[in-house]
Design a protein around this motif. Sequence first.
Motif, PDB file in Angstrom:
ATOM      1  N   GLU A 133      30.348  25.502 -66.092  1.00 42.35           N
ATOM      2  CA  GLU A 133      29.097  24.780 -66.322  1.00 42.35           C
ATOM      3  C   GLU A 133      28.383  25.330 -67.550  1.00 42.35           C
ATOM      4  O   GLU A 133      28.447  26.526 -67.848  1.00 42.35           O
ATOM      5  N   SER A 134      27.661  24.465 -68.260  1.00 42.27           N
ATOM      6  CA  SER A 134      26.954  24.896 -69.457  1.00 42.27           C
ATOM      7  C   SER A 134      25.808  25.822 -69.101  1.00 42.27           C
ATOM      8  O   SER A 134      25.188  25.699 -68.035  1.00 42.27           O
ATOM      9  N   VAL A 135      25.524  26.758 -69.994  1.00 40.17           N
ATOM     10  CA  VAL A 135      24.433  27.698 -69.758  1.00 40.17           C
ATOM     11  C   VAL A 135      23.094  26.969 -69.682  1.00 40.17           C
ATOM     12  O   VAL A 135      22.191  27.373 -68.941  1.00 40.17           O
ATOM     13  N   ASN A 136      22.967  25.863 -70.411  1.00 36.75           N
ATOM     14  CA  ASN A 136      21.721  25.098 -70.366  1.00 36.75           C
ATOM     15  C   ASN A 136      21.476  24.503 -68.979  1.00 36.75           C
ATOM     16  O   ASN A 136      20.334  24.448 -68.510  1.00 36.75           O
ATOM     17  N   ASP A 137      22.548  24.045 -68.314  1.00 37.77           N
ATOM     18  CA  ASP A 137      22.398  23.516 -66.958  1.00 37.77           C
ATOM     19  C   ASP A 137      21.999  24.619 -65.987  1.00 37.77           C
ATOM     20  O   ASP A 137      21.185  24.403 -65.074  1.00 37.77           O
ATOM     21  N   ILE A 138      22.550  25.793 -66.174  1.00 39.34           N
ATOM     22  CA  ILE A 138      22.230  26.924 -65.298  1.00 39.34           C
ATOM     23  C   ILE A 138      20.758  27.309 -65.439  1.00 39.34           C
ATOM     24  O   ILE A 138      20.052  27.534 -64.448  1.00 39.34           O
ATOM     25  N   ILE A 139      20.288  27.369 -66.676  1.00 38.52           N
ATOM     26  CA  ILE A 139      18.880  27.708 -66.931  1.00 38.52           C
ATOM     27  C   ILE A 139      17.965  26.637 -66.360  1.00 38.52           C
ATOM     28  O   ILE A 139      16.940  26.937 -65.735  1.00 38.52           O
ATOM     29  N   LEU A 140      18.340  25.370 -66.560  1.00 38.28           N
ATOM     30  CA  LEU A 140      17.518  24.261 -66.084  1.00 38.28           C
ATOM     31  C   LEU A 140      17.403  24.273 -64.562  1.00 38.28           C
ATOM     32  O   LEU A 140      16.319  24.059 -64.009  1.00 38.28           O
ATOM     33  N   ARG A 141      18.499  24.542 -63.869  1.00 44.92           N
ATOM     34  CA  ARG A 141      18.465  24.564 -62.402  1.00 44.92           C
ATOM     35  C   ARG A 141      17.459  25.608 -61.915  1.00 44.92           C
ATOM     36  O   ARG A 141      16.699  25.381 -60.964  1.00 44.92           O
ATOM     37  N   GLY A 142      17.452  26.766 -62.558  1.00 47.73           N
ATOM     38  CA  GLY A 142      16.511  27.811 -62.175  1.00 47.73           C
ATOM     39  C   GLY A 142      15.068  27.405 -62.410  1.00 47.73           C
ATOM     40  O   GLY A 142      14.188  27.644 -61.572  1.00 47.73           O
ATOM     41  N   ALA A 143      14.809  26.781 -63.563  1.00 46.07           N
ATOM     42  CA  ALA A 143      13.442  26.353 -63.887  1.00 46.07           C
ATOM     43  C   ALA A 143      12.958  25.283 -62.921  1.00 46.07           C
ATOM     44  O   ALA A 143      11.811  25.326 -62.438  1.00 46.07           O
ATOM     45  N   LEU A 144      13.811  24.301 -62.621  1.00 45.77           N
ATOM     46  CA  LEU A 144      13.436  23.226 -61.691  1.00 45.77           C
ATOM     47  C   LEU A 144      13.189  23.783 -60.289  1.00 45.77           C
ATOM     48  O   LEU A 144      12.244  23.365 -59.602  1.00 45.77           O
ATOM     49  N   SER A 145      14.005  24.733 -59.876  1.00 48.86           N
ATOM     50  CA  SER A 145      13.853  25.320 -58.546  1.00 48.86           C
ATOM     51  C   SER A 145      12.537  26.095 -58.448  1.00 48.86           C
ATOM     52  O   SER A 145      11.853  26.048 -57.416  1.00 48.86           O
ATOM     53  N   THR A 146      12.181  26.794 -59.503  1.00 44.88           N
ATOM     54  CA  THR A 146      10.913  27.526 -59.520  1.00 44.88           C
ATOM     55  C   THR A 146       9.747  26.569 -59.380  1.00 44.88           C
ATOM     56  O   THR A 146       8.810  26.798 -58.596  1.00 44.88           O
TER      57      THR A 146
END
Length: 490
Positions: free
Chosen positions: A296-309
């Motif tokens: 998975e792209s690093v951007n998707d990983i970062i986005l998932r964390g931000a949305l979850s927060t």
Amino acid sequence: MMYKMVEKYYPDWKITGEMMLTRASGAFNDDSLRRTHPIDVDVKDPETVAQIFDQISYGKGGMILRMIEKFAGFEEFRQGIHSYLTAFSYQNATGADLWKNVEKSSGKPISKVMEAWIKRPGYPYITVTKKGGKLHLEQGRFLLDGSVSEETWPIPLTVKRKGSEDSVLMETKRMDIDARNFLKLNGDESGFYRVLYDDSSYQDILGSMKDLSYLDRWGLVSDMFAFLVSGKLKFDRYVHYISFFNDETDNTVVQEISAQLQQLYLLDHRNRNLLDTAEKFYKAQLARLGSMKQGESVNDIILRGALSTRLAMIDAKFASETAKKFDSLESEIPDMRGAIALSAALHFGDVKKLADKLAKVRSDEDRVKIISAMGHLKGEDSYNFVMKLIDEGKIKKQDITSYFASLGVEPANRDLTFRFLPDVVYRMAKVFVGTATPGRLLYQVVQYVGLGRTKEMKELLNRISTPLIERGIAQGLESLAINENLLKNL
């Protein structure tokens, strides 16, 4: 330069989008306040130095160079820099020397344009109105307080059309351009200005998003929010236009919208319509991303964390489920740990539980995430416990900003923050001696803590003001007034 090099060699990272979310957004916001400053500032004392190296100097400075590169042409801009470096090697030079060399290589009035953009504070916005086969453009200074200014700039326009792109210098208050095959003004957000369209034009643009780049789409939603805050766009129209992005898949655009919804939540956390809109968007995007996948792209990983927060802040059930991972925090995906720590603070409400984990984790990044989450723990007992941790050296001095920033924006802790604000400023000033960091913290939290008590906030800040925090206080109070006006329209 950093962003240009990374974009060239790692285009899949879309690092220019990161620049827009951080540098550009910060510059757009700060430079739309009355308490701003030009890029080119006459420095007279150390306090000025401490306060001017901010989003204007770095963010706006970089965006203006990007705009001029687009206006001059990539190759012409590069040739201008080469000739400048060659002509002034081992010599002193000024900014004007650089503009003259780019002007010579491009044949365009670079010096005149640059002087207007770096010597003056603020930036323009352009209204676009359909009139038959023409688009009528009109410019003025953009201010978040919604006030009107007749100032004008020489604006290098990039007109995006189907299959082509025009470059035009707008030097007057008003001008008309051909509406044929028009897609959008400010193609790829190359210019440092905002654009407000009439409803008919918005509908046309939103219906042609397949022809727009992710930077174009980011610019649309960024401008929409700015116009909402300034009162130039009604809340119902904002929600309607944003609904066109419910199925958006680009991380930069999704990050922008989710951050906007979070900011609105922090202003009006009891607004059911707003909460429903935010929750629907966050959940839809998290469902689209799914769980982490191999490769998975690093951007998707970062986005998932931000949305979850952001979802944890408004959805107690989601926070409860996410908090179950707190005991195994260090074994969880790094970009999810901030959301897990926040969820633990909101769900358990136990400062000792977070302090125990803080003592055990080894990563400084994880420690900062826990410290930031502690700011969302409710009540004076939790505050006093954290102050004891700071006094005992169990929280590093450089990390206290993370706690105080979270404390100030947490809706449940605003009364508490107001009462202890002098203590917060005192502690910050002791740690960050001679810097603008305490002032920047005040800018960040005053606009939320002061909601509903503007008079009392002004009186308090007048008592604790010093030269180093004066600018942050002024920006915070100006933003507070803007937020109070926005609240009336939500």
